[in-house]
Design a protein around this motif. Structure first.
Motif, PDB file in Angstrom:
ATOM      1  N   MET A  81       0.863  -1.190   0.000  1.00 34.37           N
ATOM      2  CA  MET A  81       0.000   0.000   0.000  1.00 34.37           C
ATOM      3  C   MET A  81       0.892   1.229   0.000  1.00 34.37           C
ATOM      4  SD  MET A  81      -3.030  -1.206   2.584  1.00 34.37           S
ATOM      5  CE  MET A  81      -4.002   0.282   2.383  1.00 34.37           C
ATOM      6  N   LEU A  82       0.705   2.068  -1.020  1.00 28.62           N
ATOM      7  CA  LEU A  82       1.610   3.198  -1.250  1.00 28.62           C
ATOM      8  C   LEU A  82       1.411   4.319  -0.243  1.00 28.62           C
ATOM      9  CD1 LEU A  82       1.102   3.522  -5.113  1.00 28.62           C
ATOM     10  CD2 LEU A  82       3.025   2.471  -3.916  1.00 28.62           C
ATOM     11  N   SER A  83       2.471   5.107  -0.060  1.00 29.56           N
ATOM     12  CA  SER A  83       2.270   6.385   0.630  1.00 29.56           C
ATOM     13  C   SER A  83       2.511   7.462  -0.430  1.00 29.56           C
ATOM     14  CB  SER A  83       3.268   6.519   1.776  1.00 29.56           C
ATOM     15  OG  SER A  83       4.571   6.442   1.235  1.00 29.56           O
ATOM     16  N   LEU A  84       2.106   8.692  -0.129  1.00 30.54           N
ATOM     17  CA  LEU A  84       2.175   9.743  -1.148  1.00 30.54           C
ATOM     18  C   LEU A  84       3.202  10.794  -0.741  1.00 30.54           C
ATOM     19  CD1 LEU A  84      -1.632  10.384  -1.762  1.00 30.54           C
ATOM     20  CD2 LEU A  84      -0.052   9.142  -3.232  1.00 30.54           C
ATOM     21  N   GLY A  85       3.907  11.328  -1.758  1.00 35.97           N
ATOM     22  CA  GLY A  85       4.752  12.490  -1.499  1.00 35.97           C
ATOM     23  C   GLY A  85       3.840  13.687  -1.239  1.00 35.97           C
ATOM     24  N   CYS A 112      -8.297  14.648  -9.527  1.00 34.00           N
ATOM     25  CA  CYS A 112      -8.169  15.231  -8.191  1.00 34.00           C
ATOM     26  C   CYS A 112      -9.226  14.642  -7.272  1.00 34.00           C
ATOM     27  CB  CYS A 112      -8.383  16.737  -8.251  1.00 34.00           C
ATOM     28  SG  CYS A 112      -7.016  17.598  -9.033  1.00 34.00           S
ATOM     29  N   GLU A 113      -8.827  14.286  -6.045  1.00 34.06           N
ATOM     30  CA  GLU A 113      -9.768  13.705  -5.079  1.00 34.06           C
ATOM     31  C   GLU A 113      -9.516  14.290  -3.688  1.00 34.06           C
ATOM     32  OE1 GLU A 113      -8.201   9.751  -6.661  1.00 34.06           O
ATOM     33  OE2 GLU A 113     -10.076   9.175  -5.715  1.00 34.06           O
ATOM     34  N   LEU A 114     -10.540  14.279  -2.863  1.00 36.24           N
ATOM     35  CA  LEU A 114     -10.386  14.757  -1.486  1.00 36.24           C
ATOM     36  C   LEU A 114      -9.555  13.749  -0.704  1.00 36.24           C
ATOM     37  CD1 LEU A 114     -14.042  15.975  -0.777  1.00 36.24           C
ATOM     38  CD2 LEU A 114     -12.139  17.225  -1.815  1.00 36.24           C
ATOM     39  N   LYS A 115      -8.623  14.229   0.083  1.00 33.72           N
ATOM     40  CA  LYS A 115      -7.782  13.318   0.883  1.00 33.72           C
ATOM     41  C   LYS A 115      -8.470  13.122   2.245  1.00 33.72           C
ATOM     42  CE  LYS A 115      -2.991  12.448   2.268  1.00 33.72           C
ATOM     43  NZ  LYS A 115      -3.235  12.230   3.721  1.00 33.72           N
ATOM     44  N   ILE A 116      -9.063  11.956   2.419  1.00 35.24           N
ATOM     45  CA  ILE A 116      -9.891  11.671   3.604  1.00 35.24           C
ATOM     46  C   ILE A 116      -8.975  11.485   4.810  1.00 35.24           C
ATOM     47  CG2 ILE A 116     -11.700  10.178   4.529  1.00 35.24           C
ATOM     48  CD1 ILE A 116     -12.337  11.575   1.769  1.00 35.24           C
ATOM     49  N   GLY A 169      -8.871   1.868   0.547  1.00 40.00           N
ATOM     50  CA  GLY A 169      -9.668   3.052   0.857  1.00 40.00           C
ATOM     51  C   GLY A 169      -9.320   3.603   2.220  1.00 40.00           C
ATOM     52  N   GLU A 170     -10.130   4.511   2.659  1.00 39.51           N
ATOM     53  CA  GLU A 170      -9.900   5.189   3.940  1.00 39.51           C
ATOM     54  C   GLU A 170     -11.147   5.026   4.797  1.00 39.51           C
ATOM     55  OE1 GLU A 170      -6.902   6.583   3.792  1.00 39.51           O
ATOM     56  OE2 GLU A 170      -6.735   7.719   5.652  1.00 39.51           O
ATOM     57  N   ALA A 171     -10.994   4.398   5.947  1.00 39.22           N
ATOM     58  CA  ALA A 171     -12.098   4.321   6.918  1.00 39.22           C
ATOM     59  C   ALA A 171     -12.055   5.598   7.742  1.00 39.22           C
ATOM     60  CB  ALA A 171     -11.923   3.099   7.800  1.00 39.22           C
ATOM     61  N   LEU A 221     -13.775   4.129  -0.720  1.00 39.64           N
ATOM     62  CA  LEU A 221     -12.776   3.327  -1.434  1.00 39.64           C
ATOM     63  C   LEU A 221     -12.205   4.165  -2.561  1.00 39.64           C
ATOM     64  CD1 LEU A 221     -12.438   0.600  -0.204  1.00 39.64           C
ATOM     65  CD2 LEU A 221     -14.853   1.133  -0.109  1.00 39.64           C
ATOM     66  N   TYR A 222     -10.913   4.011  -2.853  1.00 40.69           N
ATOM     67  CA  TYR A 222     -10.330   4.870  -3.873  1.00 40.69           C
ATOM     68  C   TYR A 222      -9.351   4.194  -4.813  1.00 40.69           C
ATOM     69  CZ  TYR A 222      -6.934   5.432  -0.012  1.00 40.69           C
ATOM     70  OH  TYR A 222      -6.039   5.238   1.033  1.00 40.69           O
ATOM     71  N   ALA A 223      -9.140   2.892  -4.671  1.00 39.70           N
ATOM     72  CA  ALA A 223      -8.213   2.255  -5.623  1.00 39.70           C
ATOM     73  C   ALA A 223      -8.364   0.745  -5.560  1.00 39.70           C
ATOM     74  CB  ALA A 223      -6.776   2.632  -5.279  1.00 39.70           C
ATOM     75  N   ILE A 283      -5.651  17.246  -0.642  1.00 33.25           N
ATOM     76  CA  ILE A 283      -6.175  16.850  -1.957  1.00 33.25           C
ATOM     77  C   ILE A 283      -5.173  15.880  -2.576  1.00 33.25           C
ATOM     78  CG2 ILE A 283      -6.777  17.661  -4.285  1.00 33.25           C
ATOM     79  CD1 ILE A 283      -8.687  18.737  -2.149  1.00 33.25           C
ATOM     80  N   VAL A 284      -5.673  14.788  -3.139  1.00 36.53           N
ATOM     81  CA  VAL A 284      -4.781  13.829  -3.819  1.00 36.53           C
ATOM     82  C   VAL A 284      -4.881  14.088  -5.320  1.00 36.53           C
ATOM     83  CG1 VAL A 284      -4.352  11.401  -4.287  1.00 36.53           C
ATOM     84  CG2 VAL A 284      -5.044  12.119  -1.997  1.00 36.53           C
ATOM     85  N   ILE A 285      -3.722  14.217  -5.958  1.00 43.37           N
ATOM     86  CA  ILE A 285      -3.684  14.480  -7.400  1.00 43.37           C
ATOM     87  C   ILE A 285      -2.932  13.328  -8.068  1.00 43.37           C
ATOM     88  CG2 ILE A 285      -2.832  16.060  -9.182  1.00 43.37           C
ATOM     89  CD1 ILE A 285      -2.833  17.769  -6.058  1.00 43.37           C
ATOM     90  N   LYS A 286      -3.573  12.683  -9.038  1.00 45.89           N
ATOM     91  CA  LYS A 286      -2.950  11.534  -9.711  1.00 45.89           C
ATOM     92  C   LYS A 286      -3.004  11.723 -11.219  1.00 45.89           C
ATOM     93  CE  LYS A 286      -4.645   8.311  -6.185  1.00 45.89           C
ATOM     94  NZ  LYS A 286      -5.624   7.259  -5.869  1.00 45.89           N
ATOM     95  N   VAL A 287      -1.946  11.288 -11.906  1.00 44.46           N
ATOM     96  CA  VAL A 287      -2.014  11.173 -13.363  1.00 44.46           C
ATOM     97  C   VAL A 287      -3.007  10.044 -13.642  1.00 44.46           C
ATOM     98  CG1 VAL A 287      -0.711  10.456 -15.412  1.00 44.46           C
ATOM     99  CG2 VAL A 287       0.327  12.018 -13.733  1.00 44.46           C
TER     100      VAL A 287
HETATM  101  N1  LIG Z   1      -8.570   9.333  -3.174  1.00 40.90           N
HETATM  102  C1  LIG Z   1      -7.353   8.955  -2.785  1.00 40.90           C
HETATM  103  O1  LIG Z   1      -6.523   8.480  -3.521  1.00 40.90           O
HETATM  104  C2  LIG Z   1      -7.042   9.078  -1.338  1.00 40.90           C
HETATM  105  C3  LIG Z   1      -7.966   9.669  -0.477  1.00 40.90           C
HETATM  106  N2  LIG Z   1      -7.712   9.798   0.841  1.00 40.90           N
HETATM  107  C4  LIG Z   1      -6.557   9.365   1.376  1.00 40.90           C
HETATM  108  N3  LIG Z   1      -6.337   9.527   2.706  1.00 40.90           N
HETATM  109  C5  LIG Z   1      -5.572   8.739   0.544  1.00 40.90           C
HETATM  110  C6  LIG Z   1      -4.319   8.199   0.929  1.00 40.90           C
HETATM  111  C7  LIG Z   1      -3.653   7.684  -0.125  1.00 40.90           C
HETATM  112 BR1  LIG Z   1      -1.947   6.817  -0.051  1.00 40.90          BR
HETATM  113  S1  LIG Z   1      -4.516   7.801  -1.583  1.00 40.90           S
HETATM  114  C8  LIG Z   1      -5.836   8.603  -0.797  1.00 40.90           C
END
Ligand SMILES: NC(=O)c1cnc(N)c2cc(Br)sc12
Length: 318
Positions: A81-85, A112-116, A169-171, A221-223, A283-287
């Protein structure tokens, strides 16, 4: 009612109760009054008592387990399970954007997604059945909290997809549930939780699932681990597949074609943050494209194709 009739009725009740549960907890659109749900659940409990061979682990009656665990088993995540920079300001985000463009050119989009602000977890499904849930832990080894995750009503116990799936995902604990919980703790002279994230973590680490069940936890859930295996070609397609499978994803996500659009999304949700029913810390930003994610690759710790913009720490008024 004979056994065959009971078997048919039990199957009908599974489908009805799972649908009612999905409407209420995933769509937030209750389709029947609570009394109707409770009546059907009670009918299923009675049938399972009368015909124990019809009682299955994924029954809607089995969400709150019986025994209190001594400890949590360790679980090795098949896919880490990845962590983010992190990015802390506009300049960091523009630097990220420059690095992405250097690697994949100008034809790509972000999601772009909300970082829970909760607890990262992983759910494992085999042949469509929820079989195991675990905390992130150190990214490779987590703790088996399946019994506690089963109490989260928005987690489906059975999905239509037959192959084995790991969903991340994030609980979290909604703000209102957090305030209610701390109010009760204060009345009982107990230690309060500092914030909803700690309350969610503390609740999911309860050895007694009956306590976790009372904490009104929820999840986004997000991935999917190895999402490419399901045939989807991008992160946004993966999120749409999670929706189709009956998972709860965060609907505030947005595809952005440029870093300017990303900055606008960050601005918008920084302003809307206080009105959300749950805490976010960034905020999580992904390609979006998986092919372009693969081109960018991953460092030892985190992906080069994603970054977490962190909101400035809020001023604590003492
Ligand atoms: N939507 C997402 O990707 C996302 C949302 N909320 C979070 N706390 C996290 C953590 C990682 Br790692 S990804 C992600």
């Amino acid at each position: 009612m004979d056994f065959e009739q009971a078997k048919t009725r039990v199957q009908e009740l599974h489908e009805l109760l799972n649908q009612y549960n999905y409407d209420y907890h995933v769509l937030d659109q209750p389709s029947v009054p609570d009394a109707e749900y409770d009546q059907r659940l009670h009918e299923l409990i009675k049938l399972e008592q009368e015909y124990p061979e019809l009682l299955v682990a994924h029954s809607p009656t089995q969400r709150v387990g019986g025994q209190i665990l001594d400890a949590f088993e360790k679980v090795e995540h098949r896919t880490p399970m990845l962590s983010l920079g992190n990015a802390f300001n506009e300049e960091d985000l523009r630097d990220f954007d420059r690095r992405v463009r250097q690697a994949v050119g100008d034809r790509f989009s972000y999601v772009c997604e909300l970082k829970i602000d909760g607890l990262a977890i992983s759910l494992r499904y085999e042949n469509g059945y929820f079989v195991q849930g675990a905390t992130r832990g150190d990214g490779t080894i987590g703790e088996d909290i399946t019994a506690n995750l089963k109490t989260i009503r928005s987690i489906p116990l059975h999905i239509s997809d037959e192959h084995t799936l790991e969903v991340r995902g994030e609980a979290y604990m909604p703000k209102k549930s957090f305030e209610k919980l701390n109010k009760v703790k204060e009345e009982n002279g107990e230690m309060l939780f500092a914030n909803p994230r700690n309350a969610a973590a503390g609740s999911l680490r309860q050895l007694d699932p009956k306590i976790a069940a009372k904490r009104s936890l929820d999840i986004f859930l997000y991935a999917m681990a190895d999402a490419g295996k399901t045939g989807v070609r991008s992160h946004s397609e993966g999120l749409d597949l999670l929706d189709q499978l009956g998972f709860k994803t965060n609907q505030n996500r947005r595809k952005c074609a440029t870093i300017e659009e990303v900055l606008a999304y960050v601005e918008e949700w920084s302003a809307k943050r206080p009105d959300l029913a749950y805490e976010i810390d960034g905020i999580v930003i992904k390609v979006d494209s998986f092919d372009q994610q693969d081109e960018l690759g991953t460092t030892a710790k985190s992906p080069r194709w994603a970054i977490a913009y962190k909101f400035p720490a809020e001023e604590v008024v003492t």
